[in-house]
Design an enzyme around this catalytic site. Structure first.
Site, PDB file in Angstrom:
ATOM      1  N   ASN A 114       0.797  -1.239   0.000  1.00  0.00           N
ATOM      2  CA  ASN A 114       0.000   0.000   0.000  1.00  0.00           C
ATOM      3  C   ASN A 114       0.828   1.287   0.000  1.00  0.00           C
ATOM      4  O   ASN A 114       0.396   2.300  -0.552  1.00  0.00           O
ATOM      5  CB  ASN A 114      -1.031  -0.007   1.140  1.00  0.00           C
ATOM      6  CG  ASN A 114      -0.410  -0.118   2.502  1.00  0.00           C
ATOM      7  OD1 ASN A 114       0.744  -0.498   2.639  1.00  0.00           O
ATOM      8  ND2 ASN A 114      -1.174   0.214   3.520  1.00  0.00           N
ATOM      9  N   SER A 143      -0.491  -7.903   7.268  1.00  0.00           N
ATOM     10  CA  SER A 143      -1.725  -8.336   7.925  1.00  0.00           C
ATOM     11  C   SER A 143      -1.433  -9.039   9.255  1.00  0.00           C
ATOM     12  O   SER A 143      -0.357  -9.618   9.449  1.00  0.00           O
ATOM     13  CB  SER A 143      -2.473  -9.290   6.995  1.00  0.00           C
ATOM     14  OG  SER A 143      -1.682 -10.429   6.763  1.00  0.00           O
ATOM     15  N   GLU A 196       4.098  -4.251  12.518  1.00  0.00           N
ATOM     16  CA  GLU A 196       3.134  -3.178  12.261  1.00  0.00           C
ATOM     17  C   GLU A 196       2.005  -3.818  11.476  1.00  0.00           C
ATOM     18  O   GLU A 196       2.145  -4.108  10.301  1.00  0.00           O
ATOM     19  CB  GLU A 196       3.844  -2.054  11.483  1.00  0.00           C
ATOM     20  CG  GLU A 196       3.254  -0.710  11.757  1.00  0.00           C
ATOM     21  CD  GLU A 196       2.148  -0.397  10.783  1.00  0.00           C
ATOM     22  OE1 GLU A 196       0.975  -0.702  11.127  1.00  0.00           O
ATOM     23  OE2 GLU A 196       2.426   0.116   9.701  1.00  0.00           O
ATOM     24  N   CYS A 203      -3.371   1.257   6.853  1.00  0.00           N
ATOM     25  CA  CYS A 203      -3.698   0.706   8.174  1.00  0.00           C
ATOM     26  C   CYS A 203      -4.137   1.817   9.123  1.00  0.00           C
ATOM     27  O   CYS A 203      -4.767   1.541  10.136  1.00  0.00           O
ATOM     28  CB  CYS A 203      -2.523  -0.072   8.732  1.00  0.00           C
ATOM     29  SG  CYS A 203      -0.992   0.843   8.630  1.00  0.00           S
ATOM     30  N   GLU A 226       8.089   2.865  14.532  1.00  0.00           N
ATOM     31  CA  GLU A 226       8.864   3.258  13.355  1.00  0.00           C
ATOM     32  C   GLU A 226       8.847   4.776  13.260  1.00  0.00           C
ATOM     33  O   GLU A 226       7.779   5.393  13.330  1.00  0.00           O
ATOM     34  CB  GLU A 226       8.274   2.610  12.108  1.00  0.00           C
ATOM     35  CG  GLU A 226       8.349   1.089  12.200  1.00  0.00           C
ATOM     36  CD  GLU A 226       8.079   0.361  10.890  1.00  0.00           C
ATOM     37  OE1 GLU A 226       8.941  -0.413  10.464  1.00  0.00           O
ATOM     38  OE2 GLU A 226       7.021   0.572  10.303  1.00  0.00           O
TER      39      GLU A 226
HETATM   40  P1  ADP Z   1      -1.480  -7.593   2.572  1.00  0.00           P
HETATM   41  O1  ADP Z   1      -2.829  -8.068   2.939  1.00  0.00           O
HETATM   42  O2  ADP Z   1      -1.216  -6.166   2.813  1.00  0.00           O
HETATM   43  O3  ADP Z   1      -0.986  -8.090   1.245  1.00  0.00           O
HETATM   44  P2  ADP Z   1       0.221  -9.552   3.783  1.00  0.00           P
HETATM   45  O4  ADP Z   1       0.427  -9.716   5.237  1.00  0.00           O
HETATM   46  O5  ADP Z   1      -0.396 -10.670   3.030  1.00  0.00           O
HETATM   47  O6  ADP Z   1      -0.568  -8.212   3.672  1.00  0.00           O
HETATM   48  O7  ADP Z   1       1.592  -9.215   3.048  1.00  0.00           O
HETATM   49  C1  ADP Z   1       2.517  -8.269   3.517  1.00  0.00           C
HETATM   50  C2  ADP Z   1       3.904  -8.703   3.103  1.00  0.00           C
HETATM   51  O8  ADP Z   1       4.199  -9.955   3.719  1.00  0.00           O
HETATM   52  C3  ADP Z   1       4.075  -8.941   1.604  1.00  0.00           C
HETATM   53  O9  ADP Z   1       5.394  -8.569   1.239  1.00  0.00           O
HETATM   54  C4  ADP Z   1       3.894 -10.443   1.485  1.00  0.00           C
HETATM   55  O10 ADP Z   1       4.535 -10.983   0.351  1.00  0.00           O
HETATM   56  C5  ADP Z   1       4.579 -10.917   2.749  1.00  0.00           C
HETATM   57  N1  ADP Z   1       4.130 -12.223   3.231  1.00  0.00           N
HETATM   58  C6  ADP Z   1       2.916 -12.798   3.114  1.00  0.00           C
HETATM   59  N2  ADP Z   1       2.898 -14.010   3.695  1.00  0.00           N
HETATM   60  C7  ADP Z   1       4.140 -14.225   4.203  1.00  0.00           C
HETATM   61  C8  ADP Z   1       4.765 -15.274   4.937  1.00  0.00           C
HETATM   62  N3  ADP Z   1       4.098 -16.375   5.290  1.00  0.00           N
HETATM   63  N4  ADP Z   1       6.060 -15.135   5.297  1.00  0.00           N
HETATM   64  C9  ADP Z   1       6.746 -14.022   4.981  1.00  0.00           C
HETATM   65  N5  ADP Z   1       6.210 -12.990   4.299  1.00  0.00           N
HETATM   66  C10 ADP Z   1       4.930 -13.071   3.918  1.00  0.00           C
END
Ligand code: ADP
Length: 486
Positions: free
Chosen positions: A159, A237, A258, A292, A466
């Site tokens: 975002n 998330s 965060e 967020c 942060e």
């Molecule tokens: P959003 O809903 O904002 O996409 P996510 O939490 O899915 O939020 O993703 C935020 C970041 O975390 C992205 O860079 C995503 O690729 C990464 N990500 C998602 N799942 C994992 C995981 N299991 N381990 C490490 N990084 C992850």
């Protein structure tokens, strides 16, 4: 159009390890799409676990020299990077608009905000201090010093493709940490372009390594159990944050999280309504609600609810929706079809339960993932939109009676990132600010983000800060030396 293809063409598309761009191991790539058209922009190297391991190897190799680099040198690199970002703000903003969707004006303010973390932490790098104290019992001395925590894994969301990176990279560089950055799959180009900026600013090879990937868990998961990694900082998330916490526990990593938010926006009967409407537009519509810290729900005192709702609807209804790169666009597309459909689902759920659509209320037909700015009134307490993070341009309004009720409504969520409060009564303002279970409060303002302030949450919104003087502490460990003088 030529500007657009030129900035996409100029952006690096590879994996950055030890100061060099390379292809992914296995040679794979994934597509990056323009959410304003739904069409692909380009392909980016699809990093694998082997690439992440090479990135950690490079970060580990560079760590000792980087920690020993004079703070002033680290500071000057950040300061030069701030200057380069400022000089190139137009191109960085256009690239961001193309991969993320937000209007060029919004992208430009993100570039400024993102660069500001480099300037701020360039000023912090030379103020890492310890202390020297007498043992209360006399005789010996107590010496404390701050040292970099070591190689860090920094995982960022789509975002704010630059700012969510610079608020981690800035303090890590300032503190003397090396790092591996895993940018979001949906928006890797801004981070890849920033990598070139930092190299040009003089960042030595191996300090920053960047691994884009379409399979985050498989790619960076193995790093979490590698004892050479010492910290993970994540923005994203809450479910992914919890999973990373679990993984971090095996290796006892330092952790900064965060996570999601569900910000309440409180308007009291004594508020300056002009200021409240202005603040609401910013808190709701900045980044198209995909933030967020976006105001998720509006709780308004009964006596001003009708006026506030009508004026907010007038402002949101007048906003120009369009492709982010078009002149005059105020509201760009949402990031993808899933996000647009989820926003529609939450609006339909509220309307099905009795809410009234004052303006907007539906997705826009055609290419791209657009949703009309929406205001809902009379939203019943059981509507999902009041408890789930909407991440879109929808403002649900409900009325409250007393201050106690407003505070209880505001705190009735697992999240605790930010709350907005509009009142002209100083005592009420401070009472409510103290009572809110959040890491941040916007008092008569809809914008809290500031590189000089500690950004972060409590409860399911995570922990760690942060920005501000707190931001660098996340990347420092305190060492205590007991000194005998006898
Ligand atoms: P959003 O809903 O904002 O996409 P996510 O939490 O899915 O939020 O993703 C935020 C970041 O975390 C992205 O860079 C995503 O690729 C990464 N990500 C998602 N799942 C994992 C995981 N299991 N381990 C490490 N990084 C992850």
């Amino acid at each position: 159009m030529s500007d657009q293809s030129a900035v996409v063409k100029a952006a690096p598309k590879g994996i950055y390890v030890a100061g060099e761009w390379r292809d992914a191991s296995g040679g794979g790539s994934f597509a990056v799409e323009d959410p304003g058209t739904g069409k692909p922009l380009c392909e980016v190297a699809d990093g694998q676990a082997d690439d992440a391991r090479s990135a950690l190897d490079a970060a580990v190799d560079a760590q000792a020299d980087w920690a020993a680099t004079p703070p002033r040198e680290r500071a000057e690199i950040l300061r030069r990077a701030w200057q380069l970002m400022t000089d190139r703000a137009d191109d960085l903003a256009l690239l961001m608009t193309l991969e993320m969707g937000k209007s060029r004006a919004e992208s430009k303010s993100e570039v400024t905000y993102a660069a500001e973390f480099f300037r701020w932490f360039s000023e912090e790098a030379v103020r890492i201090e310890g202390r020297y104290a007498q043992n209360p019992a006399g005789g010996s001395r107590l010496l404390t010093m701050k040292q970099p925590v070591g190689p860090c894994l920094l995982i960022t969301p789509w975002n704010f493709p630059l700012a969510m990176g610079t608020r981690k990279i800035g303090p890590a560089i300032a503190a003397g940490c090396t790092m591996i950055v895993k940018p979001a799959q949906l928006t890797p180009l801004s981070m890849l372009q920033l990598t070139d900026v930092l190299a040009e600013a003089g960042l030595p090879p191996g300090v920053l390594n960047v691994v884009p990937s379409s399979s985050a868990a498989k790619t960076v998961g193995p790093l979490m159990s590698d004892p050479r990694l010492r910290k993970v900082s994540f923005t994203g998330s809450t479910p992914v944050g919890k999973s990373l916490m679990e993984q971090a526990s095996k290796n006892l990593l330092r952790v900064s999280m965060e996570l999601g938010g569900n910000a309440p926006f409180l308007v009291f009967g004594d508020a300056d309504i002009d200021a409240a409407v202005e603040g609401a537009v910013v808190a709701k519509m900045r980044n198209n609600g995909e933030s967020c810290v976006a105001a998720n729900r509006f709780h308004v005192a009964g006596e001003v609810a009708v006026e506030f709702t009508a004026r907010l609807a007038e402002r949101l209804g007048a906003m120009k929706v369009g492709h982010g790169a078009e002149e005059g666009t105020q509201v760009g597309p949402l990031i993808d079809a899933d996000q647009r459909d989820k926003v529609g689902e939450l609006v339909d759920d509220a309307v099905g339960k009795g809410a009234r659509v004052v303006t907007g209320g539906s997705a826009v037909e055609g290419d791209g993932y657009f949703f009309t700015p929406t205001v809902l009134s009379n939203v019943p307490r059981e509507a999902r939109i009041l408890t789930e993070e909407v991440f879109g341009p929808v403002a649900p309004v409900t009325a409250f009676g007393s201050e106690e009720e407003a505070l209880a409504l505001a705190n009735n969520t697992e999240f605790g990132l930010v709350a907005y409060v509009f009142t002209q009564d100083l005592r009420r303002a401070l009472r409510v600010a103290e009572g809110l279970q959040t890491g941040m409060v916007g008092l008569n303002t809809g914008l809290v983000s500031n590189a000089a302030a500690p950004f972060g949450g409590v409860k399911a919104s995570g922990f760690g800060r942060e920005g501000g003087t707190e931001g660098i502490e996340e990347y420092l460990s305190t060492k205590y030396v007991a000194v005998s003088l006898s």
